[in-house]
Design a protein around this motif. Structure first.
Motif, PDB file in Angstrom:
ATOM      1  N   HIS A  64     -17.533   7.870 -41.836  1.00  0.00           N
ATOM      2  CA  HIS A  64     -16.075   7.922 -41.791  1.00  0.00           C
ATOM      3  C   HIS A  64     -15.481   7.688 -43.168  1.00  0.00           C
ATOM      4  CE1 HIS A  64     -14.847   3.649 -42.244  1.00  0.00           C
ATOM      5  NE2 HIS A  64     -16.009   3.373 -41.687  1.00  0.00           N
ATOM      6  N   LEU A  65     -14.269   8.185 -43.355  1.00  0.00           N
ATOM      7  CA  LEU A  65     -13.454   7.922 -44.528  1.00  0.00           C
ATOM      8  C   LEU A  65     -12.180   7.237 -44.060  1.00  0.00           C
ATOM      9  CD1 LEU A  65     -13.830  11.278 -46.498  1.00  0.00           C
ATOM     10  CD2 LEU A  65     -14.709   9.036 -47.194  1.00  0.00           C
ATOM     11  N   PRO A  66     -11.826   6.086 -44.665  1.00  0.00           N
ATOM     12  CA  PRO A  66     -10.652   5.337 -44.201  1.00  0.00           C
ATOM     13  C   PRO A  66      -9.529   5.258 -45.237  1.00  0.00           C
ATOM     14  CG  PRO A  66     -12.278   3.815 -45.069  1.00  0.00           C
ATOM     15  CD  PRO A  66     -12.745   5.216 -45.419  1.00  0.00           C
ATOM     16  N   PRO A  67      -8.962   6.383 -45.720  1.00  0.00           N
ATOM     17  CA  PRO A  67      -7.891   6.274 -46.709  1.00  0.00           C
ATOM     18  C   PRO A  67      -6.738   5.421 -46.178  1.00  0.00           C
ATOM     19  CG  PRO A  67      -7.937   8.467 -45.723  1.00  0.00           C
ATOM     20  CD  PRO A  67      -9.181   7.778 -45.289  1.00  0.00           C
ATOM     21  N   THR A  68      -6.247   4.510 -47.039  1.00  0.00           N
ATOM     22  CA  THR A  68      -5.233   3.547 -46.620  1.00  0.00           C
ATOM     23  C   THR A  68      -4.188   3.409 -47.721  1.00  0.00           C
ATOM     24  OG1 THR A  68      -6.937   2.327 -45.404  1.00  0.00           O
ATOM     25  CG2 THR A  68      -4.864   1.184 -45.815  1.00  0.00           C
ATOM     26  N   LEU A  69      -2.924   3.544 -47.358  1.00  0.00           N
ATOM     27  CA  LEU A  69      -1.819   3.388 -48.295  1.00  0.00           C
ATOM     28  C   LEU A  69      -1.172   2.028 -48.071  1.00  0.00           C
ATOM     29  CD1 LEU A  69      -0.052   4.671 -50.519  1.00  0.00           C
ATOM     30  CD2 LEU A  69       1.437   5.527 -48.687  1.00  0.00           C
ATOM     31  N   MET A  70      -1.162   1.179 -49.117  1.00  0.00           N
ATOM     32  CA  MET A  70      -0.656  -0.178 -49.013  1.00  0.00           C
ATOM     33  C   MET A  70       0.633  -0.356 -49.821  1.00  0.00           C
ATOM     34  SD  MET A  70      -3.019  -1.500 -47.094  1.00  0.00           S
ATOM     35  CE  MET A  70      -2.332  -3.164 -47.085  1.00  0.00           C
ATOM     36  N   PHE A  71       1.601  -1.066 -49.233  1.00  0.00           N
ATOM     37  CA  PHE A  71       2.819  -1.512 -49.906  1.00  0.00           C
ATOM     38  C   PHE A  71       2.608  -2.973 -50.264  1.00  0.00           C
ATOM     39  CE2 PHE A  71       7.016  -3.577 -49.541  1.00  0.00           C
ATOM     40  CZ  PHE A  71       7.740  -2.840 -50.469  1.00  0.00           C
ATOM     41  N   GLN A  72       2.633  -3.302 -51.587  1.00  0.00           N
ATOM     42  CA  GLN A  72       2.181  -4.613 -52.052  1.00  0.00           C
ATOM     43  C   GLN A  72       3.296  -5.413 -52.720  1.00  0.00           C
ATOM     44  OE1 GLN A  72      -0.928  -3.208 -54.713  1.00  0.00           O
ATOM     45  NE2 GLN A  72      -2.505  -3.748 -53.225  1.00  0.00           N
ATOM     46  N   TYR A  73       3.164  -6.736 -52.615  1.00  0.00           N
ATOM     47  CA  TYR A  73       4.074  -7.656 -53.296  1.00  0.00           C
ATOM     48  C   TYR A  73       3.269  -8.561 -54.229  1.00  0.00           C
ATOM     49  CZ  TYR A  73       7.251 -11.552 -54.147  1.00  0.00           C
ATOM     50  OH  TYR A  73       8.020 -12.517 -54.751  1.00  0.00           O
ATOM     51  N   TYR A  74       3.711  -8.662 -55.492  1.00  0.00           N
ATOM     52  CA  TYR A  74       3.073  -9.477 -56.524  1.00  0.00           C
ATOM     53  C   TYR A  74       4.022 -10.624 -56.900  1.00  0.00           C
ATOM     54  CZ  TYR A  74      -0.347  -5.740 -57.143  1.00  0.00           C
ATOM     55  OH  TYR A  74      -1.342  -4.815 -56.939  1.00  0.00           O
ATOM     56  N   PRO A  75       3.786 -11.832 -56.406  1.00  0.00           N
ATOM     57  CA  PRO A  75       4.713 -12.933 -56.684  1.00  0.00           C
ATOM     58  C   PRO A  75       4.771 -13.336 -58.154  1.00  0.00           C
ATOM     59  CG  PRO A  75       2.739 -13.741 -55.569  1.00  0.00           C
ATOM     60  CD  PRO A  75       2.690 -12.246 -55.520  1.00  0.00           C
ATOM     61  N   ARG A  76       3.705 -13.039 -58.934  1.00  0.00           N
ATOM     62  CA  ARG A  76       3.683 -13.381 -60.362  1.00  0.00           C
ATOM     63  C   ARG A  76       3.891 -12.154 -61.253  1.00  0.00           C
ATOM     64  NH1 ARG A  76       1.845 -17.619 -62.772  1.00  0.00           N
ATOM     65  NH2 ARG A  76       0.650 -16.352 -64.234  1.00  0.00           N
ATOM     66  N   GLY A  77       4.407 -11.065 -60.687  1.00  0.00           N
ATOM     67  CA  GLY A  77       4.681  -9.888 -61.493  1.00  0.00           C
ATOM     68  C   GLY A  77       5.626 -10.210 -62.634  1.00  0.00           C
ATOM     69  N   GLY A  78       5.335  -9.653 -63.817  1.00  0.00           N
ATOM     70  CA  GLY A  78       6.126  -9.955 -65.001  1.00  0.00           C
ATOM     71  C   GLY A  78       5.662 -11.184 -65.756  1.00  0.00           C
ATOM     72  N   LYS A  79       4.690 -11.914 -65.216  1.00  0.00           N
ATOM     73  CA  LYS A  79       4.139 -13.105 -65.865  1.00  0.00           C
ATOM     74  C   LYS A  79       2.684 -12.846 -66.243  1.00  0.00           C
ATOM     75  CE  LYS A  79       7.012 -16.217 -63.079  1.00  0.00           C
ATOM     76  NZ  LYS A  79       6.985 -17.355 -62.110  1.00  0.00           N
ATOM     77  N   SER A  80       2.223 -13.428 -67.333  1.00  0.00           N
ATOM     78  CA  SER A  80       0.841 -13.257 -67.749  1.00  0.00           C
ATOM     79  C   SER A  80      -0.076 -14.116 -66.885  1.00  0.00           C
ATOM     80  CB  SER A  80       0.683 -13.651 -69.226  1.00  0.00           C
ATOM     81  OG  SER A  80       1.028 -15.016 -69.412  1.00  0.00           O
ATOM     82  N   GLY A  81      -1.372 -13.785 -66.923  1.00  0.00           N
ATOM     83  CA  GLY A  81      -2.347 -14.562 -66.163  1.00  0.00           C
ATOM     84  C   GLY A  81      -2.742 -13.897 -64.861  1.00  0.00           C
ATOM     85  N   TRP A  82      -3.258 -14.709 -63.957  1.00  0.00           N
ATOM     86  CA  TRP A  82      -3.792 -14.184 -62.694  1.00  0.00           C
ATOM     87  C   TRP A  82      -2.682 -13.573 -61.856  1.00  0.00           C
ATOM     88  CZ3 TRP A  82      -3.648 -16.853 -57.667  1.00  0.00           C
ATOM     89  CH2 TRP A  82      -2.744 -17.904 -57.652  1.00  0.00           C
ATOM     90  N   GLN A  83      -3.042 -12.554 -61.042  1.00  0.00           N
ATOM     91  CA  GLN A  83      -2.073 -11.791 -60.270  1.00  0.00           C
ATOM     92  C   GLN A  83      -2.479 -11.730 -58.793  1.00  0.00           C
ATOM     93  OE1 GLN A  83       0.772 -10.679 -61.444  1.00  0.00           O
ATOM     94  NE2 GLN A  83       0.391 -11.156 -63.602  1.00  0.00           N
ATOM     95  N   PRO A  84      -2.031 -12.676 -57.984  1.00  0.00           N
ATOM     96  CA  PRO A  84      -2.267 -12.574 -56.536  1.00  0.00           C
ATOM     97  C   PRO A  84      -1.318 -11.534 -55.942  1.00  0.00           C
ATOM     98  CG  PRO A  84      -0.916 -14.487 -57.008  1.00  0.00           C
ATOM     99  CD  PRO A  84      -1.289 -13.894 -58.344  1.00  0.00           C
ATOM    100  N   TYR A  85      -1.712 -10.974 -54.802  1.00  0.00           N
ATOM    101  CA  TYR A  85      -0.843  -9.995 -54.136  1.00  0.00           C
ATOM    102  C   TYR A  85      -1.148  -9.973 -52.648  1.00  0.00           C
ATOM    103  CZ  TYR A  85      -5.045  -7.056 -54.776  1.00  0.00           C
ATOM    104  OH  TYR A  85      -6.333  -6.570 -54.782  1.00  0.00           O
ATOM    105  N   ALA A  86      -0.169  -9.467 -51.898  1.00  0.00           N
ATOM    106  CA  ALA A  86      -0.327  -9.270 -50.457  1.00  0.00           C
ATOM    107  C   ALA A  86       0.254  -7.914 -50.111  1.00  0.00           C
ATOM    108  CB  ALA A  86       0.379 -10.379 -49.675  1.00  0.00           C
ATOM    109  N   GLY A  87      -0.281  -7.297 -49.062  1.00  0.00           N
ATOM    110  CA  GLY A  87       0.186  -5.965 -48.730  1.00  0.00           C
ATOM    111  C   GLY A  87       0.126  -5.647 -47.252  1.00  0.00           C
ATOM    112  N   ILE A  88       0.908  -4.651 -46.875  1.00  0.00           N
ATOM    113  CA  ILE A  88       0.876  -4.090 -45.533  1.00  0.00           C
ATOM    114  C   ILE A  88       0.919  -2.580 -45.682  1.00  0.00           C
ATOM    115  CG2 ILE A  88       3.401  -4.224 -45.300  1.00  0.00           C
ATOM    116  CD1 ILE A  88       2.967  -4.701 -42.289  1.00  0.00           C
ATOM    117  N   GLY A  89       0.215  -1.862 -44.804  1.00  0.00           N
ATOM    118  CA  GLY A  89       0.170  -0.423 -44.967  1.00  0.00           C
ATOM    119  C   GLY A  89      -0.336   0.308 -43.743  1.00  0.00           C
ATOM    120  N   ILE A  90      -0.680   1.563 -43.977  1.00  0.00           N
ATOM    121  CA  ILE A  90      -1.116   2.475 -42.913  1.00  0.00           C
ATOM    122  C   ILE A  90      -2.519   2.980 -43.229  1.00  0.00           C
ATOM    123  CG2 ILE A  90      -0.687   4.668 -41.769  1.00  0.00           C
ATOM    124  CD1 ILE A  90       1.301   2.560 -41.004  1.00  0.00           C
TER     125      ILE A  90
END
Length: 237
Positions: A110-136
């Motif tokens: 199987h192939l499971p292509p998935t499109l995710m909409f993500q949020y980066y709480p530390r976007g615009g800041k240097s260093g580590w980048q955690p994120y969370a997403g929801i998608g189809i």
């Protein structure tokens, strides 16, 4: 997974401190690594001839994944999850009178292509980048195959009439959820770890044949619903 994320975070702090560049609007990020699909499979009862009943289990598989990301803003991004085809072995596990028995039932890719909409709480800041997403997620099944052991069992249960069988799995469309982190280690490079939960359900059918003619057909729903893990690296353009 929590321990892996913690270890990567500590390593990044030690190696690179605050030298990493921030994720900003217009950036492209390419993640790639080893993706493991680990199904939490369950199914409707598979009603075999002679009143025997089984359920389906689906084994894990690991393939190469690649995930391009585009930063729409400093905090919002879209990610496309893609991979080389996954291949899973399928087992039939007995219930009722045959509980405790198992039999190789087949395999599928199987192939499971998935499109995710993500949020980066530390976007615009240097260093580590955690994120969370929801998608189809849209999962396409192909190259389905019935194991010879199941064909032989169906033959025994139908007085030797079965000489081959076909397996068909319908494509799936469902939600996906994600958490992950990029931990920088050199210039635009970062370690990546991520986990998804995907809602993958399919309608399955096994058609037993003799001399090319259908002699029996078994239909059932399968809930694959895998946890999906990625460990790899990321590059920011």
């Amino acid at each position: 997974m929590k321990s892996v994320l913690h270890a990567i975070s500590v390593l990044a702090i030690v190696v690179c401190g605050s030298a990493a560049q921030a994720y900003e609007q217009g950036d492209w990020i390419l993640r790639f690594g080893a993706i493991t699909v680990a199904p939490e499979a369950s199914s409707q009862d598979v009603n075999l001839p002679d009143g025997l009943v089984a359920e389906v289990d689906v084994n894990d598989d690991t393939q190469l994944g690649f995930m391009p990301v585009y930063m729409m803003t400093d905090n919002i991004a879209f990610e496309l999850v893609a991979a080389t085809p996954f291949e899973h072995d399928i087992e039939a596990k007995g219930k009722g009178a045959i509980k405790g028995t198992s039999l190789p039932a087949g395999s599928t890719k199987h192939l499971p292509p998935t499109l995710m909409f993500q949020y980066y709480p530390r976007g615009g800041k240097s260093g580590w980048q955690p994120y969370a997403g929801i998608g189809i997620n849209y999962t396409v099944f192909f190259d389905e195959d019935v194991d010879d052991e199941l064909v032989n069992l169906l033959g025994d249960l139908t007085d030797g009439e079965v000489d081959n069988a076909d397996l068909d799995l319908g494509d799936s469309f469902g939600l996906a959820f994600q958490v992950g982190v990029d931990v920088p280690f050199y210039d635009n490079w970062a370690f990546n770890a991520a986990v998804w939960y995907m809602d993958i359900d399919t309608e399955a059918s096994i058609t037993a044949k003799s001399g090319g003619m259908q002699v029996d057909k078994v239909e059932f729903d399968v809930h694959i619903d895998p946890w999906v893990y990625n460990l790899g690296i990321a590059y920011r353009f």
